[in-house]
Enzyme design. Structure first.
Site, PDB file in Angstrom:
ATOM      1  N   SER A 102       0.829  -1.199   0.000  1.00 32.25           N
ATOM      2  CA  SER A 102       0.000   0.000   0.000  1.00 32.25           C
ATOM      3  C   SER A 102       0.868   1.255   0.000  1.00 32.25           C
ATOM      4  O   SER A 102       1.643   1.473  -0.907  1.00 32.25           O
ATOM      5  CB  SER A 102      -0.960  -0.028   1.192  1.00 32.25           C
ATOM      6  OG  SER A 102      -1.839   1.062   1.161  1.00 32.25           O
ATOM      7  N   ASP A 251      -3.229   6.535  -3.197  1.00 35.06           N
ATOM      8  CA  ASP A 251      -2.136   5.946  -2.433  1.00 35.06           C
ATOM      9  C   ASP A 251      -1.460   4.859  -3.257  1.00 35.06           C
ATOM     10  O   ASP A 251      -1.766   4.666  -4.440  1.00 35.06           O
ATOM     11  CB  ASP A 251      -2.626   5.430  -1.081  1.00 35.06           C
ATOM     12  CG  ASP A 251      -3.564   4.237  -1.185  1.00 35.06           C
ATOM     13  OD1 ASP A 251      -4.121   4.010  -2.271  1.00 35.06           O
ATOM     14  OD2 ASP A 251      -3.740   3.536  -0.172  1.00 35.06           O
ATOM     15  N   ASP A 253      -1.380   1.556  -3.590  1.00 34.22           N
ATOM     16  CA  ASP A 253      -2.120   0.505  -4.311  1.00 34.22           C
ATOM     17  C   ASP A 253      -3.439   1.021  -4.865  1.00 34.22           C
ATOM     18  O   ASP A 253      -4.270   0.242  -5.338  1.00 34.22           O
ATOM     19  CB  ASP A 253      -2.346  -0.721  -3.426  1.00 34.22           C
ATOM     20  CG  ASP A 253      -3.096  -0.409  -2.141  1.00 34.22           C
ATOM     21  OD1 ASP A 253      -3.122   0.767  -1.734  1.00 34.22           O
ATOM     22  OD2 ASP A 253      -3.635  -1.343  -1.522  1.00 34.22           O
TER      23      ASP A 253
END
Length: 470
Positions: A102, A251, A253
């Site tokens: 992430s 962000d 991902d």
């Protein structure tokens, strides 16, 4: 004995590559996922994807090996956003593994595991069992079956884009200029496909101004974490410079979306929750259905106020995707929003999608003539502190001090749904705050909101002084 507790956490797998997370461990996790969730639930196949980090392909191969060793077929969709993986688990009706860390720095990678149709796998819904068995497999080796699973590749990007466009069409909106900061992460792959023509879809009335679309897991421009306002500075400046209608930041991902208005001001995620909640509820009610919207304990008071004023049922939830998803399923909610810019949709398998939230914002803006700041003026009427972290020696003692200091005050109520929420919202001056312990560090996270800035600052400073008492 191997200890994976620092790697396999409450909601996902996350750690430093080569130290906490190796390909050997990834293979063990894949095998453990097969044996604790996939096979026992009658599934025979798993879909897997990864983000742009250099370690991604190797970890995908390792997880695939573990799954196949336990007789599970694996379908790889290659580079994708997390919501792209969620879409694949719904479209293909099979469990999924997303290899991603992430918004974490470049040294990290990890995994998000889910059942078919993006159903969550967390500590209490199977991830604890995965950790336990993966630990054994690391120490003792992964056993193999006589008939290993197969491996195949499938391209899903166009289908993902078509599905999102079918949920929120943009064909008829007025032309918009949109700056998008991809942070050298997965939005650089998905935005051209969904909002542009890179996947072969028809053009939309959007002029996209790209920032940092080159995929680079070292993140040379800034970390892909728009929750930190320092990472939005370039987007804010570009929106003003280009005279854009809005800016979007995703962000790492690309499952979270943050919005900047035409003046370069950051739009709070709670305002987007209210906007999208009203839109989704209106769509359901237009066809004769009832609508429920979920929001978490950190969301602005404006969210339930605006929604209930429109006759929409609301449910307050603990922070975290597993709690939000559970509440959405229990109440058949049409939408859910979090202060961290995770936005969940019933029509998207109850999962979160930053891109789908972005489509809603552009659809709403493009359906009227005013600027975004004017359109959202009534959605963010209060003043918030943002999340403030404090390192404390004794978390429980600090919470006790807050209870003692505020609990006896007139018109103050306390609740412990998630951490400690202290409210003085039914009397003047109106304010509330929440203090939540971190699940992994000796931290307390403070969020304060008030009807005016002076009150917010006063309550914030009082709470911080008590939390940080030595």
């Amino acid at each position: 004995m191997t200890d994976l507790t620092g790697l396999i956490k409450a909601y996902d797998v996350r750690g430093i590559v080569g130290e906490q997370l190796t390909e050997e461990i990834a293979r063990a996790i894949g095998a453990a996922f097969a044996d604790t969730i996939v096979t026992p639930e009658g599934e025979t196949s798993v879909v897997i994807g990864h983000d742009m980090r250099d370690s991604g392909p190797g970890l995908v191969n390792a997880v695939t090996s573990g799954l196949r060793d336990r007789g599970v077929d694996v379908v790889s969709i290659g580079l994708c956003s997390t919501d792209g993986l969620y879409h694949a688990t719904g479209a293909l009706d099979m469990p999924g593994v997303m290899v991603t860390a992430s918004h974490n720095p470049a040294a990290y990678n990890g995994m998000k595991l889910c059942r078919s149709r993006a159903r969550a796998v967390g500590e209490n819904t199977g991830l604890g069992l995965v950790r336990e068995l993966a630990t054994r497999y690391v120490d003792e080796g992964v056993p193999s079956v006589e008939a290993p699973g197969s491996a195949s590749d499938r391209e899903m990007l166009r289908e993902y884009g078509e599905f999102l466009r079918s949920l929120v069409p943009l064909d008829a909106i007025r032309p918009l200029k949109v700056v998008v900061d991809a942070g050298n992460a997965m939005a650089g792959h998905t935005v051209p496909a969904v909002l542009g023509e890179a996947a072969g879809l028809p053009g939309l009335p959007l002029e996209i101004v790209p920032l940092y679309f080159e995929l680079d897991g070292t993140f040379p421009n800034h970390e892909p974490n728009p929750l930190e306002e320092k990472n939005l500075v370039d987007l804010q400046a570009a929106v003003v410079e280009h005279g854009a209608d809005l800016g979007l930041a995703f962000d790492g991902d690309a499952d979270r979306c943050f919005v900047v208005d035409e003046k370069g001001a950051i739009v709070r995620a709670s305002a987007i929750t209210a906007l999208v909640g009203l839109r989704e509820a209106a769509r359901v009610r237009a066809s004769g259905g009832d609508a429920t919207v979920i929001y978490n304990v950190i969301s602005s008071k404006a969210v339930p106020e605006l929604l209930t004023a429109d006759g929409i049922a609301t449910v307050r939830s603990r922070v975290g995707h597993s709690f939000i998803k559970a509440q959405m399923a229990e109440h058949d909610a049409v939408f859910g929003g979090e202060h961290s810019a995770h936005f969940y949709f019933r029509d998207f398998f109850y999962a979160d999608s930053g891109m789908l939230a972005a489509l809603h914002v552009m659809a709403a803006l493009g359906a009227q003539d005013g600027p975004l700041s004017a359109m959202l003026a009534d959605y963010d009427p209060y003043t918030a502190s943002g999340e403030i972290n404090s390192t404390v020696a004794d978390v429980a003692a600090a919470l006790d001090r807050i209870r003692e200091a505020f609990g006896s005050r007139d018109a103050v109520t306390l609740d412990e749904m998630d951490g400690l929420t202290v409210q003085h919202w039914d009397a003047e001056p109106r304010w509330w705050f929440n203090v939540r312990p971190s699940g992994t560090e000796p931290l307390l996270r403070l969020n304060v909101e008030a009807a005016d800035a002076a009150t917010m600052e006063d309550v914030r400073d009082q709470a911080l002084a008590i939390i940080r008492e030595s």
